[in-house]
Design a protein around this motif. Structure first.
Motif, PDB file in Angstrom:
ATOM      1  N   UNK A 283      -8.654   6.511   2.245  1.00 38.56           N
ATOM      2  CA  UNK A 283      -7.875   5.319   2.607  1.00 38.56           C
ATOM      3  C   UNK A 283      -8.752   4.068   2.589  1.00 38.56           C
ATOM      4  N   UNK A 284      -9.991   4.210   3.063  1.00 37.88           N
ATOM      5  CA  UNK A 284     -10.898   3.052   3.058  1.00 37.88           C
ATOM      6  C   UNK A 284     -11.240   2.630   1.631  1.00 37.88           C
ATOM      7  N   UNK A 285     -11.293   3.604   0.725  1.00 36.56           N
ATOM      8  CA  UNK A 285     -11.703   3.298  -0.653  1.00 36.56           C
ATOM      9  C   UNK A 285     -10.642   2.547  -1.440  1.00 36.56           C
ATOM     10  N   UNK A 286      -9.383   2.607  -1.016  1.00 36.90           N
ATOM     11  CA  UNK A 286      -8.328   1.929  -1.783  1.00 36.90           C
ATOM     12  C   UNK A 286      -7.966   0.567  -1.200  1.00 36.90           C
ATOM     13  N   UNK A 287      -8.583   0.183  -0.067  1.00 39.42           N
ATOM     14  CA  UNK A 287      -8.285  -1.107   0.552  1.00 39.42           C
ATOM     15  C   UNK A 287      -9.065  -2.194  -0.181  1.00 39.42           C
ATOM     16  N   UNK A 288      -8.361  -2.978  -0.953  1.00 39.35           N
ATOM     17  CA  UNK A 288      -8.979  -3.951  -1.863  1.00 39.35           C
ATOM     18  C   UNK A 288      -9.139  -5.314  -1.176  1.00 39.35           C
ATOM     19  N   UNK A 289     -10.051  -5.367  -0.208  1.00 34.66           N
ATOM     20  CA  UNK A 289     -10.312  -6.609   0.529  1.00 34.66           C
ATOM     21  C   UNK A 289     -11.821  -6.819   0.655  1.00 34.66           C
ATOM     22  N   UNK A 290     -12.249  -8.069   0.652  1.00 29.16           N
ATOM     23  CA  UNK A 290     -13.676  -8.388   0.783  1.00 29.16           C
ATOM     24  C   UNK A 290     -14.013  -8.997   2.135  1.00 29.16           C
ATOM     25  N   UNK A 291     -13.062  -9.728   2.706  1.00 31.16           N
ATOM     26  CA  UNK A 291     -13.307 -10.422   3.968  1.00 31.16           C
ATOM     27  C   UNK A 291     -13.251  -9.445   5.141  1.00 31.16           C
ATOM     28  N   UNK A 292     -14.273  -9.479   6.021  1.00 30.14           N
ATOM     29  CA  UNK A 292     -14.346  -8.529   7.128  1.00 30.14           C
ATOM     30  C   UNK A 292     -13.158  -8.654   8.069  1.00 30.14           C
ATOM     31  N   UNK A 293     -12.718  -9.888   8.323  1.00 33.11           N
ATOM     32  CA  UNK A 293     -11.591 -10.086   9.225  1.00 33.11           C
ATOM     33  C   UNK A 293     -10.306  -9.514   8.635  1.00 33.11           C
ATOM     34  N   UNK A 294     -10.153  -9.659   7.322  1.00 35.33           N
ATOM     35  CA  UNK A 294      -8.961  -9.098   6.667  1.00 35.33           C
ATOM     36  C   UNK A 294      -8.964  -7.569   6.766  1.00 35.33           C
ATOM     37  N   UNK A 295     -10.152  -6.993   6.594  1.00 35.57           N
ATOM     38  CA  UNK A 295     -10.268  -5.529   6.683  1.00 35.57           C
ATOM     39  C   UNK A 295      -9.923  -5.053   8.086  1.00 35.57           C
ATOM     40  N   UNK A 296     -10.461  -5.739   9.110  1.00 38.80           N
ATOM     41  CA  UNK A 296     -10.164  -5.365  10.496  1.00 38.80           C
ATOM     42  C   UNK A 296      -8.669  -5.480  10.788  1.00 38.80           C
ATOM     43  N   UNK A 297      -8.057  -6.540  10.242  1.00 31.11           N
ATOM     44  CA  UNK A 297      -6.617  -6.727  10.472  1.00 31.11           C
ATOM     45  C   UNK A 297      -5.805  -5.573   9.897  1.00 31.11           C
ATOM     46  N   UNK A 298      -6.123  -5.165   8.694  1.00 31.88           N
ATOM     47  CA  UNK A 298      -5.360  -4.090   8.069  1.00 31.88           C
ATOM     48  C   UNK A 298      -5.613  -2.740   8.753  1.00 31.88           C
ATOM     49  N   UNK A 299      -6.880  -2.484   9.117  1.00 29.03           N
ATOM     50  CA  UNK A 299      -7.168  -1.217   9.800  1.00 29.03           C
ATOM     51  C   UNK A 299      -6.466  -1.147  11.152  1.00 29.03           C
TER      52      UNK A 299
END
Length: 328
Positions: A283-299
């Motif tokens: 699941x982490x490998x398919x999340x196409x985001x670079x910004x750390x805040x965006x990643x935290x939001x989606x997780x």
């Protein structure tokens, strides 16, 4: 005339769906009855434990045991069935890896009892009575032994030696029948094999697989409660955390056919050591985001990450849970 095959069924800590899975064989169950003698099936027939104790060792051809080991009674009966059986099969997700009841390993025995007997919204227990440590009670001059609630739930193969595994929550009729055919054929696979299911991932048999690109990339995770996915498009591509890519196939993609993501009840493929670790990695490998805040939001949209990736597997995992590694 050759001796008829003797079969036993037993139910430990589970919902009972695996018992119904046997009945779901429908008219094929008549074929089963014509081929075997059922010598122990407490949920359906009036067998007593003493009946099994009187049997010679190795006199049962195969015992199908569903559910995890949560009570001292489970330990006692499965050890007896192991002694009396030539083959033991872990039947279903709970028996194979712990299943949904295994998520209770995130809590101590005391926390579970407090929740069950005191703090659930529907509980009415003004005297705050909870089960104690006493295992023998006397009612009308008759002593009754009460099973001990063990410190954690264990998969079957952490209590007795297991020969084969049949996955699923519950196993589908087709998987159950294919496994029975294999066992009755006399041409047994190597010990430890998974019976009745596929050796490939669920995606391989999923009707939506043709709409999944070779490299899946998504910008957001979605919850099935918040939108209606398109019925003819890969659910993973639409943002639903479908676990089909890391789950063993064989169920016929039942959940996906109902427009629901795979939750992983057929467990890991043979070369995977930890199902949850593989799932969260994918699941982490398919999340196409670079910004750390965006990643935290989606997780953060994954409300219960442990319940998602270890829904059926926690007691068998490397993590095991809060109490999974403790002695019962």
């Amino acid at each position: 005339m050759s001796e008829r095959v003797k079969v036993a069924f037993y139910w430990c800590a589970s919902c009972g769906g695996c018992e119904e899975a046997v009945v779901d064989l429908a008219e094929k169950i008549l074929d089963v009855i014509n081929l075997v003698d059922i010598v122990f099936w407490p949920v359906a027939m009036d067998f007593k434990l003493e009946d099994v104790e009187r049997m010679p060792d190795n006199s049962i051809t195969v015992s199908f045991i569903n559910g995890g080991i949560r009570l001292s009674e489970h330990e006692k009966v499965v050890k007896l069935l192991r002694q009396k059986s030539k083959l033991v099969v872990a039947f279903g997700a709970c028996s194979s890896w712990g299943g949904i009841p295994g998520l209770a390993n995130l809590y101590t025995r005391e926390e579970i009892l407090e929740r069950a007997y005191l703090t659930t919204p529907t509980t009415h227990n003004p005297d705050k009575i909870i089960p104690g440590s006493k295992t023998e009670v006397e009612i009308d001059n008759t002593k009754i032994e009460v099973p001990v609630f063990l410190a954690s739930l264990k998969p079957l193969d952490e209590v007795i030696d297991v020969d084969y595994y049949i996955p699923g929550c519950p196993p589908t009729p087709n998987v159950t029948w294919k496994a029975l055919e294999t066992l009755l054929s006399g041409n047994l696979p190597s010990k430890g094999s998974v019976l009745g299911a596929s050796d490939r991932s669920l995606c391989d048999e999923c009707p939506l697989n043709k709409t999944k690109p070779e490299n899946v990339l998504i910008k957001e995770f979605k919850r099935i409660v918040n939108f209606n996915p398109e019925p003819n498009k890969c659910l993973l591509v639409q943002g639903l955390p479908c676990l089909g890519p890391v789950t063993r196939g064989g169920c016929g993609a039942l959940c996906v056919n109902a427009n629901m993501p795979c939750t992983g009840c057929f467990g890991p493929l043979s070369d995977v050591r930890d199902y949850g670790g593989k799932a969260i990695s994918y699941l982490a490998s398919i999340l196409d985001l670079d910004n750390e805040e965006d990643i935290k939001r989606e997780l953060s949209k994954i409300i219960d990450a442990t319940g998602l990736v270890y829904k059926y597997y926690l007691p068998k995992s490397a993590l095991k849970g809060k109490v999974g590694g403790s002695k019962s």
